[in-house]
Design an enzyme around this catalytic site. Structure first.
Site, short mmCIF file in Angstrom:
data_model
loop_
_atom_site.label_atom_id
_atom_site.label_comp_id
_atom_site.label_asym_id
_atom_site.label_seq_id
_atom_site.Cartn_x
_atom_site.Cartn_y
_atom_site.Cartn_z
N ASP A 130 0.86 -1.19 0.00
CA ASP A 130 0.00 0.00 0.00
C ASP A 130 0.89 1.24 0.00
O ASP A 130 1.53 1.53 1.01
CB ASP A 130 -0.88 0.03 1.26
CG ASP A 130 -1.84 -1.14 1.33
OD1 ASP A 130 -2.88 -1.08 0.66
OD2 ASP A 130 -1.57 -2.08 2.09
N ARG A 138 3.94 2.72 2.92
CA ARG A 138 4.79 1.71 3.57
C ARG A 138 6.27 2.01 3.38
O ARG A 138 7.10 1.57 4.16
CB ARG A 138 4.47 0.32 3.01
CG ARG A 138 3.00 -0.08 3.04
CD ARG A 138 2.38 0.04 4.41
NE ARG A 138 0.98 -0.39 4.39
CZ ARG A 138 0.11 -0.12 5.35
NH1 ARG A 138 0.49 0.59 6.40
NH2 ARG A 138 -1.13 -0.55 5.28
N LYS A 227 -9.40 1.04 -5.26
CA LYS A 227 -10.04 0.58 -4.02
C LYS A 227 -10.83 1.75 -3.42
O LYS A 227 -10.55 2.91 -3.74
CB LYS A 227 -8.99 0.04 -3.05
CG LYS A 227 -7.94 1.05 -2.57
CD LYS A 227 -6.92 0.35 -1.70
CE LYS A 227 -5.94 1.33 -1.08
NZ LYS A 227 -4.88 0.65 -0.32
N HIS A 228 -11.89 1.45 -2.64
CA HIS A 228 -12.32 0.17 -2.09
C HIS A 228 -13.72 -0.10 -2.61
O HIS A 228 -14.67 0.52 -2.11
CB HIS A 228 -12.34 0.20 -0.57
CG HIS A 228 -11.08 0.67 0.06
ND1 HIS A 228 -10.72 2.00 0.16
CD2 HIS A 228 -10.07 -0.03 0.64
CE1 HIS A 228 -9.56 2.11 0.79
NE2 HIS A 228 -9.13 0.89 1.09
N HIS A 240 -11.90 -1.99 9.54
CA HIS A 240 -10.84 -2.64 10.32
C HIS A 240 -11.29 -2.87 11.76
O HIS A 240 -10.71 -3.67 12.48
CB HIS A 240 -9.57 -1.79 10.31
CG HIS A 240 -8.98 -1.62 8.94
ND1 HIS A 240 -9.34 -0.58 8.12
CD2 HIS A 240 -8.08 -2.35 8.26
CE1 HIS A 240 -8.68 -0.68 6.99
NE2 HIS A 240 -7.91 -1.74 7.04
N ASP A 312 -10.06 -7.08 -0.25
CA ASP A 312 -9.37 -6.45 0.87
C ASP A 312 -8.97 -7.56 1.83
O ASP A 312 -9.38 -8.72 1.66
CB ASP A 312 -10.30 -5.44 1.54
CG ASP A 312 -9.56 -4.30 2.22
OD1 ASP A 312 -8.38 -4.48 2.59
OD2 ASP A 312 -10.16 -3.22 2.39
#
Length: 398
Positions: A130, A138, A227-228, A240, A312
């Site tokens: 990501d 990241r 996404k998403h 999440h 996902d």
């Protein structure tokens, strides 16, 4: 050594090997020697798979191709190596603890491609992460973008230029697929997950910028993932933590969330990520969107998408509170996803998910031909964006 084909009868032994390897948790990490790798293959456009599947190939090959593993900590452990080798897993999703800094990412990518070569793989191991920019990045480097909201303020040409630079940096470090751009249109102020990750709240503007972002990523040599789907920007909450609900009607969805996905697909997006949100107005009922065949199927029937549909993480909190990893993996494939982000970080649990997919195919719960078609799509993606490696050459006359 050559790749195995038509070895369904030994796949039980393969899964046993994986799980046995996982039990050896005290075994030291095995270092894989990096090798110099040539440039990526020429780009080819994603092509929808024909409904006719004359050759189903190896079941284990197909199962491995459609799964994406993650793990905690640096290096390639024996348990992970077993998933990649015996399990034939085709994709890895990396997080910062796996590599630390840009140099560590390059070294890890080199090691993974060396593993593909040493195990006589037919396709590259697809390295993905990501790298949206801003709060979700990241890799911290001079090419790391600001948030989509900040970058989007400069207009489409600026977005394309920023994403081109970001992708070029990722490409040099061995990344093949960026799980970006975010195509959600943020219309709900109670949203707790999209925030400045979106290009904004104006559907037409977001659509234009999403298309530019896809083009920029391709310019720099990296695949793009929208996404998403079907869109998180209209829901309150964070999947999440708990699965949110978007109460919009089909007409509202078509005018607000759909245009950005359509624009990204028209720009050549390689993958579209489905997510965990309840969308009763789209026929999802009380089933998370990424487990709903009517919702996932809109990508093919309504948007004409022929590329890879990727789920996902099936380990995110909202999902794991209701479904085990093996069950969530099977449900995601049954709904029409081609590639599954396991996201668990534990090779033992990921091996269980792999075994569950095999059991579901053998019982008829998952369609064998559909799995093979998904593997074909995924392998095309791996060939397009994965790094080339030295293939094994069978010894003639041996």
């Amino acid at each position: 050594m050559t790749r195995r084909h038509g070895e369904d009868l030994i796949a039980f032994a393969v899964i046993g090997t994986i799980i046995a390897g996982v039990m050896l948790s005290a075994t030291p990490i095995v270092a894989v020697t990096p090798v110099a790798l040539p440039s990526p293959p020429a780009w080819v456009s994603p092509v929808p798979v024909s409904a006719s599947v004359p050759e189903l190939g190896s079941l284990q090959e197909d199962i491995g191709s459609v799964l994406v593993v993650s793990w905690r900590g640096p290096g390639v452990s024996p348990e992970l190596r077993s998933l990649l080798d015996n399990g034939r897993v085709g994709g890895v999703l990396l997080f910062t603890p796996n590599f630390g800094d840009p140099a560590g990412l390059k070294a890890l990518s080199d090691s993974l491609q060396a593993l593909a070569s040493s195990e006589c793989a037919d396709h590259p191991i697809l390295v993905m992460l990501d790298q949206e920019g801003g709060q979700v990045a990241r890799v911290q480097a001079d090419f790391t973008p600001s948030s989509e909201l900040a970058v989007g303020a400069g207009g489409a040409d600026h977005v394309r230029a920023v994403e081109r630079a970001s992708a070029a940096g990722l490409h040099q470090l061995g990344v093949g697929l960026d799980l970006a751009p975010v195509a959600d249109v943020r219309t709900n102020s109670r949203d707790q997950v999209i925030l400045d990750r979106s290009f904004g709240s104006n559907p037409a503007r977001v659509a234009s910028l999403v298309g530019a972002a896809v083009q920029g990523l391709h310019d720099g040599g990296v695949g793009a993932t929208l996404k998403h789907f079907p869109g998180l920007g209209g829901a309150s909450g964070d999947p999440h933590v708990a699965i949110p609900t978007d109460p919009e009607s089909e007409g509202q969805w078509e005018s607000v969330q759909m245009p950005a996905f359509a624009a990204g697909i028209a720009a050549g997006a390689d993958a579209v990520m489905t997510t965990a949100v309840y969308v009763p107005g789209l026929g999802g009922g009380s089933v998370p969107a990424m487990f709903s065949a009517p919702v996932v199927g809109r990508l093919r029937s309504q948007l004409g998408f022929g590329g890879v549909i990727i789920s996902d993480s099936v380990s995110m909190g909202g999902i794991s509170d209701r479904y085990s990893l093996p069950e969530a993996t099977v449900l995601a494939l049954a709904a029409g996803n081609d590639m599954i982000l396991l996201g668990d970080g534990d090779p033992a649990h990921e091996a269980e998910a792999m075994a569950a997919v095999r059991a579901a195919v053998l019982s008829g719960r998952l369609d064998r031909a559909a799995l093979h078609e998904s593997a074909i799509r995924v392998n095309r993606l791996r060939d397009r964006w994965g790094r080339r490696f030295t293939h094994c050459r069978p010894v003639m006359g041996a």
